[in-house]
Design a protein around this motif. Structure first.
Motif, PDB file in Angstrom:
ATOM      1  N   SER A 176       0.790  -1.299   0.101  1.00 31.53           N
ATOM      2  CA  SER A 176       0.094  -0.072   0.054  1.00 31.53           C
ATOM      3  C   SER A 176       0.871   1.218  -0.086  1.00 31.53           C
ATOM      4  O   SER A 176       0.458   2.532   0.292  1.00 31.53           O
ATOM      5  CB  SER A 176      -0.931   0.000   1.292  1.00 31.53           C
ATOM      6  N   ILE A 177       1.991   0.960  -0.168  1.00 30.79           N
ATOM      7  CA  ILE A 177       2.943   2.192  -0.050  1.00 30.79           C
ATOM      8  C   ILE A 177       3.789   2.263  -1.688  1.00 30.79           C
ATOM      9  O   ILE A 177       3.917   1.053  -2.348  1.00 30.79           O
ATOM     10  CB  ILE A 177       4.059   2.174   0.818  1.00 30.79           C
ATOM     11  N   PRO A 178       4.497   3.210  -2.032  1.00 33.51           N
ATOM     12  CA  PRO A 178       5.163   3.289  -3.507  1.00 33.51           C
ATOM     13  C   PRO A 178       6.254   2.317  -3.606  1.00 33.51           C
ATOM     14  O   PRO A 178       6.867   2.162  -2.334  1.00 33.51           O
ATOM     15  CB  PRO A 178       5.505   4.859  -3.570  1.00 33.51           C
ATOM     16  N   VAL A 179       6.643   1.783  -4.480  1.00 35.53           N
ATOM     17  CA  VAL A 179       7.574   0.907  -4.738  1.00 35.53           C
ATOM     18  C   VAL A 179       9.005   1.339  -3.885  1.00 35.53           C
ATOM     19  O   VAL A 179       9.949   1.007  -3.328  1.00 35.53           O
ATOM     20  CB  VAL A 179       8.008   0.374  -5.788  1.00 35.53           C
ATOM     21  N   GLU A 180       9.120   2.846  -4.484  1.00 31.35           N
ATOM     22  CA  GLU A 180      10.366   3.600  -3.882  1.00 31.35           C
ATOM     23  C   GLU A 180      10.453   3.702  -2.359  1.00 31.35           C
ATOM     24  O   GLU A 180      11.691   3.822  -1.905  1.00 31.35           O
ATOM     25  CB  GLU A 180      10.692   4.803  -4.846  1.00 31.35           C
ATOM     26  N   GLU A 181       9.397   3.764  -1.913  1.00 29.68           N
ATOM     27  CA  GLU A 181       9.594   3.364  -0.360  1.00 29.68           C
ATOM     28  C   GLU A 181       9.672   2.052   0.195  1.00 29.68           C
ATOM     29  O   GLU A 181       9.908   2.045   1.425  1.00 29.68           O
ATOM     30  CB  GLU A 181       8.082   4.055   0.186  1.00 29.68           C
ATOM     31  N   TYR A 182       9.709   1.080  -0.735  1.00 24.52           N
ATOM     32  CA  TYR A 182       9.843  -0.321  -0.226  1.00 24.52           C
ATOM     33  C   TYR A 182      11.084  -0.834  -0.615  1.00 24.52           C
ATOM     34  O   TYR A 182      11.559  -1.759   0.114  1.00 24.52           O
ATOM     35  CB  TYR A 182       8.756  -1.045  -1.101  1.00 24.52           C
ATOM     36  N   ILE A 183      11.732  -0.500  -1.686  1.00 22.89           N
ATOM     37  CA  ILE A 183      13.061  -0.841  -2.250  1.00 22.89           C
ATOM     38  C   ILE A 183      14.012   0.648  -2.498  1.00 22.89           C
ATOM     39  O   ILE A 183      13.354   1.283  -3.224  1.00 22.89           O
ATOM     40  CB  ILE A 183      12.942  -1.561  -3.589  1.00 22.89           C
ATOM     41  N   LEU A 184      15.056   0.643  -1.857  1.00 28.98           N
ATOM     42  CA  LEU A 184      15.826   1.814  -2.060  1.00 28.98           C
ATOM     43  C   LEU A 184      17.195   1.142  -2.704  1.00 28.98           C
ATOM     44  O   LEU A 184      17.909   0.551  -2.116  1.00 28.98           O
ATOM     45  CB  LEU A 184      16.286   2.247  -0.648  1.00 28.98           C
ATOM     46  N   ASP A 185      17.247   1.917  -3.878  1.00 29.32           N
ATOM     47  CA  ASP A 185      18.626   1.838  -4.639  1.00 29.32           C
ATOM     48  C   ASP A 185      19.636   2.742  -4.380  1.00 29.32           C
ATOM     49  O   ASP A 185      19.437   3.825  -4.214  1.00 29.32           O
ATOM     50  CB  ASP A 185      18.350   2.027  -6.202  1.00 29.32           C
ATOM     51  N   ALA A 186      20.547   1.979  -3.801  1.00 31.70           N
ATOM     52  CA  ALA A 186      21.766   2.937  -3.048  1.00 31.70           C
ATOM     53  C   ALA A 186      22.408   3.790  -4.008  1.00 31.70           C
ATOM     54  O   ALA A 186      22.798   4.973  -3.740  1.00 31.70           O
ATOM     55  CB  ALA A 186      23.050   2.107  -2.611  1.00 31.70           C
ATOM     56  N   GLU A 187      22.385   3.361  -5.424  1.00 33.82           N
ATOM     57  CA  GLU A 187      23.073   4.510  -6.559  1.00 33.82           C
ATOM     58  C   GLU A 187      22.185   5.631  -6.456  1.00 33.82           C
ATOM     59  O   GLU A 187      22.550   6.757  -6.906  1.00 33.82           O
ATOM     60  CB  GLU A 187      22.873   3.878  -7.843  1.00 33.82           C
ATOM     61  N   ASP A 193      22.004  10.396   5.021  1.00 37.79           N
ATOM     62  CA  ASP A 193      20.652  10.117   6.038  1.00 37.79           C
ATOM     63  C   ASP A 193      19.454   9.354   5.601  1.00 37.79           C
ATOM     64  O   ASP A 193      18.519   9.011   6.316  1.00 37.79           O
ATOM     65  CB  ASP A 193      20.076  11.454   6.564  1.00 37.79           C
ATOM     66  N   ALA A 194      19.424   9.280   4.133  1.00 41.60           N
ATOM     67  CA  ALA A 194      18.153   8.597   3.792  1.00 41.60           C
ATOM     68  C   ALA A 194      18.316   6.924   4.117  1.00 41.60           C
ATOM     69  O   ALA A 194      17.486   6.393   4.181  1.00 41.60           O
ATOM     70  CB  ALA A 194      18.179   8.796   2.068  1.00 41.60           C
ATOM     71  N   TYR A 195      19.643   6.429   4.248  1.00 38.77           N
ATOM     72  CA  TYR A 195      19.431   5.089   4.699  1.00 38.77           C
ATOM     73  C   TYR A 195      18.919   4.787   6.128  1.00 38.77           C
ATOM     74  O   TYR A 195      18.013   3.904   6.160  1.00 38.77           O
ATOM     75  CB  TYR A 195      20.883   4.898   4.872  1.00 38.77           C
ATOM     76  N   TYR A 196      19.128   5.800   6.789  1.00 36.50           N
ATOM     77  CA  TYR A 196      18.744   5.627   8.126  1.00 36.50           C
ATOM     78  C   TYR A 196      17.036   5.859   8.257  1.00 36.50           C
ATOM     79  O   TYR A 196      16.294   4.977   8.772  1.00 36.50           O
ATOM     80  CB  TYR A 196      19.117   6.651   9.334  1.00 36.50           C
ATOM     81  N   THR A 197      16.526   6.958   7.635  1.00 34.07           N
ATOM     82  CA  THR A 197      14.996   7.107   7.268  1.00 34.07           C
ATOM     83  C   THR A 197      14.526   5.902   6.951  1.00 34.07           C
ATOM     84  O   THR A 197      13.489   5.645   7.231  1.00 34.07           O
ATOM     85  CB  THR A 197      14.841   8.473   6.469  1.00 34.07           C
ATOM     86  N   PHE A 198      15.037   5.070   5.681  1.00 37.88           N
ATOM     87  CA  PHE A 198      14.441   4.182   5.242  1.00 37.88           C
ATOM     88  C   PHE A 198      14.403   2.964   6.168  1.00 37.88           C
ATOM     89  O   PHE A 198      13.603   2.200   6.411  1.00 37.88           O
ATOM     90  CB  PHE A 198      15.348   3.725   3.868  1.00 37.88           C
ATOM     91  N   LEU A 199      15.738   2.668   6.806  1.00 34.07           N
ATOM     92  CA  LEU A 199      15.832   1.452   7.738  1.00 34.07           C
ATOM     93  C   LEU A 199      15.086   1.581   8.938  1.00 34.07           C
ATOM     94  O   LEU A 199      14.529   0.496   9.554  1.00 34.07           O
ATOM     95  CB  LEU A 199      17.231   1.175   8.055  1.00 34.07           C
ATOM     96  N   GLU A 200      14.681   2.631   9.580  1.00 38.01           N
ATOM     97  CA  GLU A 200      13.910   2.881  10.756  1.00 38.01           C
ATOM     98  C   GLU A 200      12.533   2.400  10.635  1.00 38.01           C
ATOM     99  O   GLU A 200      11.795   2.293  11.461  1.00 38.01           O
ATOM    100  CB  GLU A 200      14.376   4.162  11.174  1.00 38.01           C
ATOM    101  N   GLN A 201      11.940   2.321   9.363  1.00 35.67           N
ATOM    102  CA  GLN A 201      10.626   2.029   8.928  1.00 35.67           C
ATOM    103  C   GLN A 201      10.136   0.752   9.435  1.00 35.67           C
ATOM    104  O   GLN A 201      10.837  -0.091   9.278  1.00 35.67           O
ATOM    105  CB  GLN A 201      10.264   2.368   7.572  1.00 35.67           C
ATOM    106  N   PRO A 202       8.808   0.544   9.844  1.00 37.99           N
ATOM    107  CA  PRO A 202       8.405  -0.654  10.437  1.00 37.99           C
ATOM    108  C   PRO A 202       8.229  -1.692   9.185  1.00 37.99           C
ATOM    109  O   PRO A 202       8.407  -1.087   7.910  1.00 37.99           O
ATOM    110  CB  PRO A 202       7.105  -0.178  11.087  1.00 37.99           C
ATOM    111  N   PRO A 203       7.641  -2.896   9.508  1.00 44.16           N
ATOM    112  CA  PRO A 203       7.160  -3.742   8.328  1.00 44.16           C
ATOM    113  C   PRO A 203       6.033  -3.098   7.473  1.00 44.16           C
ATOM    114  O   PRO A 203       5.371  -2.161   8.176  1.00 44.16           O
ATOM    115  CB  PRO A 203       6.951  -4.888   9.153  1.00 44.16           C
ATOM    116  N   VAL A 204       5.801  -3.709   6.298  1.00 45.29           N
ATOM    117  CA  VAL A 204       4.962  -3.111   5.356  1.00 45.29           C
ATOM    118  C   VAL A 204       3.730  -3.890   5.782  1.00 45.29           C
ATOM    119  O   VAL A 204       2.567  -3.569   5.240  1.00 45.29           O
ATOM    120  CB  VAL A 204       5.358  -3.239   4.006  1.00 45.29           C
TER     121      VAL A 204
END
Length: 351
Positions: A176-187, A193-204
Motif C-alpha cells: 500500500s506504499i510506493p515501490v520507491e518506499e519499499y526498495i531503496l537503490d543505493a545508487e 541520512d536517507a539510509y537511516y530514514t529508510f531502515l527505521e521504517q516498520p514492516p509493510v
C-alpha cells in the motif's frame, strides 16, 4: 509471494500494482507484531542450568531426514529441501572474532547454549536447537544488562524444527506504499541520512509471530514483510567475493545508519543478502553469494564497528537477478540489506 517468485531486484513487485487491495502498513514495529504473539514475560536466556560441553557441537552430525547435502563448496554446504537448494554458512567464526573466551553448554530438548565473552566483558549468548537453528540470542553489557536480539517463543520450537517455509501459510503480499518506499537503490541516494530514514521504517504488513533467523533466511515471503536496500554501489568482480578497497567507503552511509539505529536500540538485526549473476552452476553461485554477504558483514564490523552479532549474512546465488540475463552482468553481483528486527524479536527495544 512464494519463495522463488520474489520480484527481480530493482523491479516493481506485481502486487504493488494493486494498492487498493492493501490496508495501511503498521506505524511501528510494536504495532506490527500481532497481539496474541507477544510474550507476557521473557525470561533471561541464562535462566536454565546447562551442562558444560568439552567441545562445540557439530550440528551437521544430525540432520533432518528430508534434508539432503547436495555438495560441499569450501567450508559451505549446499543442501536441498522440498526441491529448493540453500547454502549453510559457518557463521561461528565471524561472531567469535576477538573473543576472550568461548564455551558451550548442553540444555534439555537437544538444545545447546553458546557463550562468547568479549575483552570488555560483553557476552553474546546464543541458544540453538539440535539442527543449529538459532532460537534465542541475547547480548549482555559489561554491567550485566540483557539485550534480546533473537527470540523464538517456546510455543514455536516445534515449528522451527519442521524446517518448512512459514510464508506458505500467508496470502500474497499486497503493498500500500510506493515501490520507491519499499526498495531503496543505493545508487540513487544523495543524502546518506536517507539510509537511516529508510531502515527505521516498520514492516509493510503485520507480523504473525517472531521467526527464527533461519526461517527468515529461507522464506522470501517472510523477508518481503520488511523493506530492502539494494546496495548496488558495491559490485563484485566475476567469480570474486572480495570488496574492492575503493568501494569500502560506499558502505559508510549504511554503516552510519546502522550505528545510529543501534544507539537507539542495541537489539537491531540486519540481514545481509548476497547475490550472483547466472553464470556457473546454481550450487557454486550459492556458495559465492554467501561469501559476498559475509564479506560485507565482515567489512561493516571490521571497518565501521558494527557488532557481528547484529548482522546475519546469507547467500541466494542467482535466484533474484536484477538484470534478467544468463550472461555475466555486474549489476547482478551485489548485496542487499534489510532490517529484520521486527521479524525476529518480540519488542523493538532493549530488554
Amino acid at each position: 509471494m512464494p519463495e522463488g517468485e520474489q520480484p527481480a531486484e530493482g523491479e516493481q513487485p506485481a502486487e504493488a500494482q494493486q494498492p487498493a487491495e492493501a490496508g495501511p502498513p503498521p506505524e511501528s514495529d510494536a504495532e506490527a507484531l500481532v497481539e496474541e504473539a507477544r510474550p507476557e514475560r521473557i525470561e533471561s536466556i541464562t535462566v536454565e542450568e546447562g551442562q558444560r560441553l568439552e567441545r562445540p557441537r557439530d550440528f551437521r552430525e544430525e540432520r533432518r531426514e528430508d534434508v539432503e547435502v547436495v555438495r560441499e563448496v569450501g567450508d559451505r554446504f549446499i543442501i536441498e529441501f522440498n526441491n529448493n537448494i540453500y547454502v549453510e554458512n559457518p557463521d561461528r567464526e565471524r561472531i567469535q572474532v576477538d573473543a576472550r573466551e568461548v564455551y558451550y553448554e548442553e540444555l534439555p530438548r537437544g538444545r545447546t547454549r553458546e557463550v562468547i565473552v568479549r575483552p570488555d566483558g560483553t557476552r553474546v549468548v546464543t541458544i540453538r536447537n539440535r539442527y543449529g537453528d538459532i532460537l534465542r540470542r541475547s547480548k549482555f553489557t559489561p554491567d550485566d544488562r540483557e539485550i534480546v536480539l533473537v527470540y523464538v517463543d517456546e510455543r514455536d520450537y516445534d515449528r522451527v524444527l519442521e524446517w518448512r517455509d512459514p510464508g506458505e501459510d500467508l496470502p500474497p503480499l499486497r503493498l500500500s506504499i510506493p515501490v520507491e518506499e519499499y526498495i531503496l537503490d543505493a545508487e540513487a541516494v544523495e543524502d546518506p541520512d536517507a539510509y537511516y530514514t529508510f531502515l527505521e521504517q516498520p514492516p509493510v504488513e503485520k507480523v504473525e509471530r517472531t521467526y527464527s533467523i533461519a526461517e527468515v533466511k529461507r522464506s522470501a515471503r517472510i523477508r518481503d514483510k520488511v523493506r530492502r536496500i539494494d546496495l548496488d554501489t558495491i559490485n563484485f568482480e566475476f567469480g570474486s567475493a572480495e570488496i574492492a578497497e575503493s568501494e569500502i567507503a560506499d558502505l559508510e552511509g549504511v554503516a552510519q545508519a546502522m550505528e545510529k539505529l543501534l544507539q537507539e536500540n542495541p537489539a537491531e538485526t540486519f540481514l545481509i543478502e548476497g547475490h550472483t549473476d547466472a553464470v556457473g552452476t546454481a550450487e557454486a553461485n550459492l556458495a559465492l553469494s554467501d561469501r559476498r554477504a559475509e564479506a560485507v558483514a565482515t567489512a561493516l564490523s571490521g571497518s565501521f564497528g558494527i557488532p557481528p552479532e547484529n548482522l546475519a549474512p546469507q547467500g541466494y546465488g542467482e535466484q533474484y537477478l536484477k538484470v534478467n540475463t544468463e550472461g555475466p552482468e555486474r549489476e547482478n553481483r551485489r548485496v542487499a540489506i534489510r532490517r529484520i528486527t521486527p521479524l525476529v524479536a518480540p519488542v523493538a527495544s532493549a530488554q
